[in-house]
Design an enzyme around this catalytic site. Structure first.
Site, PDB file in Angstrom:
ATOM      1  N   ARG A  33       0.832  -1.198   0.000  1.00  0.00           N
ATOM      2  CA  ARG A  33       0.000   0.000   0.000  1.00  0.00           C
ATOM      3  C   ARG A  33       0.870   1.252   0.000  1.00  0.00           C
ATOM      4  O   ARG A  33       1.952   1.286   0.539  1.00  0.00           O
ATOM      5  CB  ARG A  33      -0.907  -0.034   1.235  1.00  0.00           C
ATOM      6  CG  ARG A  33      -1.885   1.122   1.351  1.00  0.00           C
ATOM      7  CD  ARG A  33      -2.855   0.856   2.485  1.00  0.00           C
ATOM      8  NE  ARG A  33      -3.568   2.058   2.858  1.00  0.00           N
ATOM      9  CZ  ARG A  33      -3.197   2.859   3.841  1.00  0.00           C
ATOM     10  NH1 ARG A  33      -2.108   2.584   4.533  1.00  0.00           N
ATOM     11  NH2 ARG A  33      -3.886   3.931   4.129  1.00  0.00           N
ATOM     12  N   LYS A  59       4.998  -7.772  11.519  1.00  0.00           N
ATOM     13  CA  LYS A  59       4.221  -7.849  10.283  1.00  0.00           C
ATOM     14  C   LYS A  59       4.427  -9.201   9.624  1.00  0.00           C
ATOM     15  O   LYS A  59       5.544  -9.580   9.278  1.00  0.00           O
ATOM     16  CB  LYS A  59       4.615  -6.727   9.322  1.00  0.00           C
ATOM     17  CG  LYS A  59       3.773  -6.747   8.047  1.00  0.00           C
ATOM     18  CD  LYS A  59       3.987  -5.514   7.187  1.00  0.00           C
ATOM     19  CE  LYS A  59       3.162  -5.589   5.916  1.00  0.00           C
ATOM     20  NZ  LYS A  59       3.291  -4.392   5.072  1.00  0.00           N
ATOM     21  N   ARG A  93       0.055   4.692  13.136  1.00  0.00           N
ATOM     22  CA  ARG A  93       1.139   4.150  13.942  1.00  0.00           C
ATOM     23  C   ARG A  93       0.752   4.262  15.407  1.00  0.00           C
ATOM     24  O   ARG A  93       0.322   5.346  15.849  1.00  0.00           O
ATOM     25  CB  ARG A  93       2.440   4.928  13.709  1.00  0.00           C
ATOM     26  CG  ARG A  93       3.026   4.763  12.316  1.00  0.00           C
ATOM     27  CD  ARG A  93       3.579   3.361  12.123  1.00  0.00           C
ATOM     28  NE  ARG A  93       4.195   3.186  10.823  1.00  0.00           N
ATOM     29  CZ  ARG A  93       3.568   2.751   9.755  1.00  0.00           C
ATOM     30  NH1 ARG A  93       2.280   2.481   9.822  1.00  0.00           N
ATOM     31  NH2 ARG A  93       4.190   2.595   8.608  1.00  0.00           N
TER      32      ARG A  93
END
Length: 329
Positions: A121, A189, A323
């Site tokens: 993205r 992640k 974040r």
């Protein structure tokens, strides 16, 4: 002889002499040696033993189209129109977008061992090591128009989370398109989702669903990620990648017709149960700048609802970077 063929052979766990390799591929030992020099640069460490030959330090679970199809039940197999398994592409999403331009694409899947221009993205790159990730794209045609696809990337995230949880891993979802692996007190992640849509606002449209999932991850790969990165191998012994692909195809061809009928609302609660930052202070970057907010939930359209001072705001995908405060995830 392609570099992919050589990698698959050397990744079988057995030693192969230069002479055997040359005879197998019908080339000289010098040609084999030149190809071997490329492997270290590809983050594929090679082991050489005098009198025995060469092999990759780590065995590889190579993608195999026939094995993937064999792992599909009858119904998802009917939805799969064509399966492409490539050694290297620029991007599996780009590959399927080109297939749509050629009049095909719907129900097609493209897999790659490696890609040279993978992206996530907001134009970020997706770095992968040969044989250690699922680099996956699925093409699908919708009749309801672009507006009917609100929240689709989040629904895909739910199905991907369910698949990984069934393996025994604990995960969370980061809005709008990341799957985080929970390891002790750290969020890493594990996967990213990228949807690319072309077509009419109210008429037929075509969607390419791209997924990058780390099955294994080398130290070099973790460093290249630029953020805490995780892999299935961090917490479990991963199943065959071919089995994972079959399960992912099954999950998506089950999801997509239902999503077209029901919209994201049917998956809203499941997403919110896995919300990585629910109730936490986050920092948001969008066109108006940087500001702090409290993350609440996602609404029925897949927007992230946040509290800025006493004001509730619904953030739409593609505009913001979220974040958590005091975190590098």
């Amino acid at each position: 002889m392609s570099i992919g063929d050589l990698i698959r052979l050397l990744g079988d766990g057995h030693y192969h002499s230069g002479q055997q390799l040359g005879e197998h591929f019908g080339v000289s030992r010098t040609a084999i040696w030149k190809q071997l020099q490329k492997l270290e640069a590809m983050d594929l460490p090679l082991e050489a033993v005098k009198g025995r030959g060469y092999r990759l330090v780590n065995t590889l679970d190579s993608l195999n189209g026939a094995e993937i199809v064999a792992n599909l039940a009858a119904e998802p197999r009917q939805h799969l129109k064509r399966l492409f398994v490539e050694d290297v592409v620029d991007s599996t999403n780009t590959f399927l977008r080109e297939r749509f331009r050629q009049g095909a694409g719907h129900g097609e899947v493209c897999l790659a061992e490696s890609q040279t221009a993978g992206r996530g993205r907001r134009g970020k790159s997706w770095s992968t090591r040969w044989g250690q990730s699922l680099i996956f794209s699925l093409g699908w045609r919708f009749e309801g128009g672009v507006a009917s696809l609100e929240g689709l990337s989040l629904a895909v995230g739910v199905k991907l989370a369910e698949l990984v949880e069934a393996l025994g891993a604990e995960v969370a979802l980061k809005w709008p398109n990341d799957l985080l692996l929970l390891v002790d007190d750290e969020q890493r992640k594990l996967a990213g989702i990228l949807l690319e849509v072309t077509g009419d606002v109210e008429g037929p449209c075509e969607v390419v669903i791209g997924i990058g999932l780390n099955v294994g991850l080398s130290d070099a790969g973790r460093h290249a990620a630029g953020q805490p990165a995780g892999a299935l191998s961090d917490v479990l012994t991963p199943p065959s990648r071919n089995r994972l692909v079959a399960d992912l195809i099954t999950a998506l061809v089950d999801l997509l017709p239902e999503f077209e009928r029901q919209g994201f609302g049917a998956w809203q609660a499941a997403w919110n149960r896995r919300h990585a930052y629910a109730g936490q202070d986050v920092r948001i970057h969008d066109n108006s700048g940087d500001y702090e907010a409290k993350a609440l939930e996602v609404d029925e359209k897949g927007n992230l609802v946040v509290l800025v001072k006493d004001e509730r705001r619904a953030l739409t995908g593609g505009e913001v970077s979220v974040r958590p405060e005091r975190s590098s995830v």
